[in-house]
Design a protein around this motif. Structure first.
Motif, PDB file in Angstrom:
ATOM      1  N   SER A  20       0.808  -1.210   0.000  1.00 50.50           N
ATOM      2  CA  SER A  20       0.000   0.000   0.000  1.00 50.50           C
ATOM      3  C   SER A  20       0.848   1.270   0.000  1.00 50.50           C
ATOM      4  CB  SER A  20      -0.976   0.002   1.182  1.00 50.50           C
ATOM      5  OG  SER A  20      -0.290  -0.203   2.392  1.00 50.50           O
ATOM      6  N   ARG A  21       1.976   1.264   0.712  1.00 51.84           N
ATOM      7  CA  ARG A  21       2.822   2.469   0.731  1.00 51.84           C
ATOM      8  C   ARG A  21       3.370   2.751  -0.663  1.00 51.84           C
ATOM      9  NH1 ARG A  21       5.540   5.757   4.332  1.00 51.84           N
ATOM     10  NH2 ARG A  21       7.500   6.662   3.616  1.00 51.84           N
ATOM     11  N   VAL A  22       3.862   1.725  -1.333  1.00 55.31           N
ATOM     12  CA  VAL A  22       4.430   1.933  -2.665  1.00 55.31           C
ATOM     13  C   VAL A  22       3.333   2.277  -3.671  1.00 55.31           C
ATOM     14  CG1 VAL A  22       5.876   0.946  -4.479  1.00 55.31           C
ATOM     15  CG2 VAL A  22       6.350   0.410  -2.093  1.00 55.31           C
TER      16      VAL A  22
ATOM     17  N   GLN B 257      12.915  13.591   5.456  1.00 60.26           N
ATOM     18  CA  GLN B 257      11.548  14.096   5.540  1.00 60.26           C
ATOM     19  C   GLN B 257      10.598  12.952   5.882  1.00 60.26           C
ATOM     20  OE1 GLN B 257      12.253  16.211   1.550  1.00 60.26           O
ATOM     21  NE2 GLN B 257      10.639  17.457   2.494  1.00 60.26           N
ATOM     22  N   VAL B 258       9.450  13.304   6.435  1.00 58.49           N
ATOM     23  CA  VAL B 258       8.487  12.305   6.882  1.00 58.49           C
ATOM     24  C   VAL B 258       7.365  12.151   5.858  1.00 58.49           C
ATOM     25  CG1 VAL B 258       6.772  11.715   8.655  1.00 58.49           C
ATOM     26  CG2 VAL B 258       8.990  12.683   9.319  1.00 58.49           C
ATOM     27  N   VAL B 259       7.171  10.928   5.402  1.00 60.56           N
ATOM     28  CA  VAL B 259       5.998  10.551   4.613  1.00 60.56           C
ATOM     29  C   VAL B 259       5.366   9.377   5.357  1.00 60.56           C
ATOM     30  CG1 VAL B 259       5.128   9.656   2.422  1.00 60.56           C
ATOM     31  CG2 VAL B 259       6.994  11.320   2.424  1.00 60.56           C
ATOM     32  N   ARG B 260       4.259   9.644   6.028  1.00 58.68           N
ATOM     33  CA  ARG B 260       3.631   8.608   6.843  1.00 58.68           C
ATOM     34  C   ARG B 260       2.966   7.542   5.970  1.00 58.68           C
ATOM     35  NH1 ARG B 260      -0.380  12.387  10.085  1.00 58.68           N
ATOM     36  NH2 ARG B 260      -0.939  12.673   7.894  1.00 58.68           N
ATOM     37  N   ASN B 261       2.482   6.502   6.618  1.00 56.48           N
ATOM     38  CA  ASN B 261       1.761   5.442   5.904  1.00 56.48           C
ATOM     39  C   ASN B 261       0.260   5.725   5.824  1.00 56.48           C
ATOM     40  OD1 ASN B 261       3.849   3.751   5.142  1.00 56.48           O
ATOM     41  ND2 ASN B 261       3.864   2.654   7.085  1.00 56.48           N
ATOM     42  N   ALA B 262      -0.101   6.981   5.878  1.00 55.00           N
ATOM     43  CA  ALA B 262      -1.521   7.343   5.836  1.00 55.00           C
ATOM     44  C   ALA B 262      -2.095   7.139   4.435  1.00 55.00           C
ATOM     45  CB  ALA B 262      -1.696   8.794   6.264  1.00 55.00           C
ATOM     46  N   GLY B 263      -3.337   6.689   4.398  1.00 52.13           N
ATOM     47  CA  GLY B 263      -4.045   6.543   3.137  1.00 52.13           C
ATOM     48  C   GLY B 263      -4.935   7.736   2.865  1.00 52.13           C
ATOM     49  N   PRO B 264      -5.548   7.758   1.684  1.00 55.36           N
ATOM     50  CA  PRO B 264      -6.419   8.889   1.343  1.00 55.36           C
ATOM     51  C   PRO B 264      -7.664   8.941   2.216  1.00 55.36           C
ATOM     52  CG  PRO B 264      -6.604   7.146  -0.301  1.00 55.36           C
ATOM     53  CD  PRO B 264      -5.479   6.756   0.605  1.00 55.36           C
ATOM     54  N   PHE B 265      -8.220  10.136   2.331  1.00 58.60           N
ATOM     55  CA  PHE B 265      -9.468  10.313   3.080  1.00 58.60           C
ATOM     56  C   PHE B 265     -10.582   9.497   2.426  1.00 58.60           C
ATOM     57  CE2 PHE B 265     -13.555  12.511   3.493  1.00 58.60           C
ATOM     58  CZ  PHE B 265     -13.694  12.503   4.876  1.00 58.60           C
ATOM     59  N   ARG B 266     -11.327   8.779   3.252  1.00 56.47           N
ATOM     60  CA  ARG B 266     -12.463   7.976   2.774  1.00 56.47           C
ATOM     61  C   ARG B 266     -13.755   8.573   3.315  1.00 56.47           C
ATOM     62  NH1 ARG B 266     -10.410   3.390   0.133  1.00 56.47           N
ATOM     63  NH2 ARG B 266      -8.140   3.639   0.168  1.00 56.47           N
ATOM     64  N   ASP B 267     -14.708   8.738   2.448  1.00 54.97           N
ATOM     65  CA  ASP B 267     -15.997   9.327   2.816  1.00 54.97           C
ATOM     66  C   ASP B 267     -16.895   8.231   3.382  1.00 54.97           C
ATOM     67  OD1 ASP B 267     -18.071  11.030   3.206  1.00 54.97           O
ATOM     68  OD2 ASP B 267     -18.605  11.241   1.086  1.00 54.97           O
ATOM     69  N   LEU B 268     -16.601   7.824   4.603  1.00 53.05           N
ATOM     70  CA  LEU B 268     -17.351   6.779   5.287  1.00 53.05           C
ATOM     71  C   LEU B 268     -17.890   7.328   6.603  1.00 53.05           C
ATOM     72  CD1 LEU B 268     -14.808   3.830   4.818  1.00 53.05           C
ATOM     73  CD2 LEU B 268     -16.984   4.115   3.604  1.00 53.05           C
ATOM     74  N   ALA B 269     -18.840   6.628   7.178  1.00 51.97           N
ATOM     75  CA  ALA B 269     -19.359   6.957   8.506  1.00 51.97           C
ATOM     76  C   ALA B 269     -19.204   5.733   9.393  1.00 51.97           C
ATOM     77  CB  ALA B 269     -20.829   7.352   8.410  1.00 51.97           C
TER      78      ALA B 269
ATOM     79  N   ASN C 218       0.653   1.103   8.623  1.00 51.54           N
ATOM     80  CA  ASN C 218      -0.482   1.265   7.716  1.00 51.54           C
ATOM     81  C   ASN C 218      -1.806   1.042   8.433  1.00 51.54           C
ATOM     82  OD1 ASN C 218       0.847   1.723   5.195  1.00 51.54           O
ATOM     83  ND2 ASN C 218       1.261  -0.457   4.994  1.00 51.54           N
ATOM     84  N   LYS C 219      -1.847  -0.039   9.219  1.00 53.15           N
ATOM     85  CA  LYS C 219      -3.132  -0.439   9.795  1.00 53.15           C
ATOM     86  C   LYS C 219      -3.699   0.636  10.721  1.00 53.15           C
ATOM     87  CE  LYS C 219      -1.550  -4.290  11.311  1.00 53.15           C
ATOM     88  NZ  LYS C 219      -0.228  -4.100  10.723  1.00 53.15           N
ATOM     89  N   PHE C 220      -2.856   1.431  11.378  1.00 52.36           N
ATOM     90  CA  PHE C 220      -3.363   2.523  12.204  1.00 52.36           C
ATOM     91  C   PHE C 220      -4.218   3.453  11.350  1.00 52.36           C
ATOM     92  CE2 PHE C 220      -3.064   6.900  13.631  1.00 52.36           C
ATOM     93  CZ  PHE C 220      -3.402   6.809  14.968  1.00 52.36           C
ATOM     94  N   PHE C 221      -3.699   3.848  10.203  1.00 50.78           N
ATOM     95  CA  PHE C 221      -4.416   4.783   9.334  1.00 50.78           C
ATOM     96  C   PHE C 221      -5.605   4.102   8.641  1.00 50.78           C
ATOM     97  CE2 PHE C 221      -0.066   6.404   9.707  1.00 50.78           C
ATOM     98  CZ  PHE C 221      -0.328   7.679  10.181  1.00 50.78           C
ATOM     99  N   ASP C 222      -5.465   2.819   8.299  1.00 47.44           N
ATOM    100  CA  ASP C 222      -6.593   2.090   7.722  1.00 47.44           C
ATOM    101  C   ASP C 222      -7.749   2.026   8.716  1.00 47.44           C
ATOM    102  OD1 ASP C 222      -5.259   1.551   5.334  1.00 47.44           O
ATOM    103  OD2 ASP C 222      -4.461  -0.365   6.055  1.00 47.44           O
ATOM    104  N   PHE C 223      -7.444   1.760   9.986  1.00 45.14           N
ATOM    105  CA  PHE C 223      -8.496   1.686  11.001  1.00 45.14           C
ATOM    106  C   PHE C 223      -9.183   3.036  11.170  1.00 45.14           C
ATOM    107  CE2 PHE C 223      -6.055  -1.884  13.466  1.00 45.14           C
ATOM    108  CZ  PHE C 223      -6.388  -2.797  12.480  1.00 45.14           C
ATOM    109  N   VAL C 224      -8.401   4.124  11.121  1.00 44.46           N
ATOM    110  CA  VAL C 224      -9.003   5.454  11.246  1.00 44.46           C
ATOM    111  C   VAL C 224      -9.936   5.725  10.070  1.00 44.46           C
ATOM    112  CG1 VAL C 224      -8.531   7.932  11.200  1.00 44.46           C
ATOM    113  CG2 VAL C 224      -7.174   6.431  12.680  1.00 44.46           C
ATOM    114  N   GLN C 225      -9.465   5.454   8.851  1.00 37.93           N
ATOM    115  CA  GLN C 225     -10.329   5.704   7.695  1.00 37.93           C
ATOM    116  C   GLN C 225     -11.552   4.787   7.695  1.00 37.93           C
ATOM    117  OE1 GLN C 225     -10.106   8.337   5.802  1.00 37.93           O
ATOM    118  NE2 GLN C 225      -8.252   8.929   6.927  1.00 37.93           N
ATOM    119  N   ALA C 226     -11.440   3.615   8.317  1.00 31.00           N
ATOM    120  CA  ALA C 226     -12.588   2.713   8.446  1.00 31.00           C
ATOM    121  C   ALA C 226     -13.544   3.143   9.549  1.00 31.00           C
ATOM    122  CB  ALA C 226     -12.105   1.292   8.716  1.00 31.00           C
ATOM    123  N   ARG C 227     -13.155   4.194  10.314  1.00 35.45           N
ATOM    124  CA  ARG C 227     -13.967   4.748  11.405  1.00 35.45           C
ATOM    125  C   ARG C 227     -14.137   3.744  12.539  1.00 35.45           C
ATOM    126  NH1 ARG C 227     -13.138   7.757   7.281  1.00 35.45           N
ATOM    127  NH2 ARG C 227     -14.424   9.616   6.941  1.00 35.45           N
TER     128      ARG C 227
END
Length: 379
Positions: free
Chosen positions: A17-19, A177-189, A293-302
């Motif tokens: 996912s990062r690449v 420089q820092v490039v985190r493993n964050a994914g794009p914003f997901r329009d979920l609730a 990655n999973k930290f940011f995936d869990f956040v985007q999954a709400r």
């Protein structure tokens, strides 16, 4: 004429996912040739596939002997996968070469032909698998030597978080420089609760050292409110470790193993659950400083989060009130943290991840990457 960019990654690139996020931005900047294991990923104009059976480190008897003798210059380009990669890329010219992880640095510099090299180190290379004795004895000093030799001559260096970036800067004298493993914003609730149930989820790689056994054992010790759904990518061991985990969970109908899903589908898939869980004892520097990655995936999954007390993840969890940081890294602490959760707490944490999802998306990291590309390509 479009910039010619070579992206090297000794991973199954279509599942990395990062690449994949990196490739999307490289494709904005030019024509991308990927050199990696696996099939052609999105964003790649030309894909040069490395045989997945070939190791990217010098694991042949001769290579291991050279590692033991610290003859690093003799092994930099000697691993079977790197030898094949050199043949695949021979005769091609590039305006920028991107090396994903330290093991790709010698190859990147060998084929750059004067073009700048961007080293995306991801995590702390010398201790990638330092919990494994042969790695610690043979590969760790080699990785350190590679970084010391090549990072000072690398035009841009990035890492996954500020703690690891500071380590590279301190040890190798290069700006990072820092490039985190964050994914794009997901329009979920956040998903609706199920009365009397707390649905746990975990996603990631089924590789030894991730303490998935501890998570499974914790769930087996919890009451019937709890279930665990696992979305695991099988390692390059033919799925043997994944099968051992299934055997460990056998007999508990609340624990379900699913096929892995593509990284871009993961937040939507995980959205049906309540809590993303990960507990990883700090056997290595990367474990101690993880921001995965999973930290940011869990956040985007709400999802609400329950994580072990690693400083980078704990800081963000407390800043945004995303869930529970366990007292320590042991399985009993994970059991205590999970069993104390109430449905009301879970709903509050899920609401908070919803509020934080935009701030913890990849927008900031994409800006860093675009600035690196603009500088290196002179655009």
């Amino acid at each position: 004429m479009a910039a010619r960019i070579l992206c090297i990654s000794f991973s199954d690139i279509a599942a990395d996912s990062r690449v994949l996020r990196q490739l999307a931005l490289l494709a904005e900047a030019g024509e991308v040739t990927t050199l990696a294991y696996g099939s052609r990923p999105p964003g790649s104009t030309t894909h040069l596939e490395i045989d997945s059976a070939l190791p990217s480190l010098p694991q042949t008897p001769g290579g291991v002997l050279k590692l033991a003798l610290r003859r690093y210059a003799a092994v930099e380009l000697g691993a079977p996968a790197i030898r094949q990669a050199l043949g695949l890329v021979r005769g091609r010219r590039f305006d920028l070469v991107v090396a994903n992880e330290a093991r790709a640095l010698p190859l990147a510099h060998a084929v750059a032909g004067g073009a700048p090299v961007w080293g995306d180190m991801h995590e702390w290379a010398p201790e990638e698998r330092a919990h494994v004795l042969p790695w610690r004895l043979l590969v760790k000093p080699y990785m350190y030597a590679v970084c010391a030799k090549y990072l000072p001559r690398t035009a841009a260096v990035t890492a996954v978080n500020a703690s690891i970036a500071a380590l590279y800067a301190e040890k190798f004298g290069c700006p990072v420089q820092v490039v985190r493993n964050a994914g794009p914003f997901r329009d979920l609730a956040p998903s609706d609760p199920v009365p009397g149930r707390i649905r746990l989820a975990h996603s990631g790689a089924a590789v030894p050292g991730r303490n998935l056994e501890g998570t499974i054992e914790a769930v087996k010790a919890l009451d019937e409110r709890f279930s665990l759904d696992l979305y695991l990518v099988k390692a390059r061991d033919g799925g043997r470790y994944w099968q051992r985990l299934r055997e460990l969970a056998a007999g508990d109908a609340r624990i379900t193993f699913h096929d892995a899903v593509a990284p871009d589908q993961l937040p939507r898939t995980l959205n049906q659950y309540d809590v993303g869980v990960f507990s990883l004892p700090p056997q290595t520097t990367n474990h101690r400083l993880m921001l995965p990655n999973k930290f940011f995936d869990f956040v985007q999954a709400r999802l609400a989060l329950v994580f072990s007390p690693s400083p980078e993840t704990a800081r963000l969890m407390r800043e945004h009130d995303l869930g529970v940081v366990t007292e320590d890294f042991g399985t009993p602490a994970l059991v205590r943290a999970l069993s104390a959760l109430t449905s009301e707490q879970v709903e509050r944490y899920k609401a908070n991840t919803h509020k934080a999802a935009r701030a913890l998306s990849s927008a900031e990291d994409e800006a860093v990457t675009r600035a690196v590309l603009a500088r290196l390509l002179g655009s």
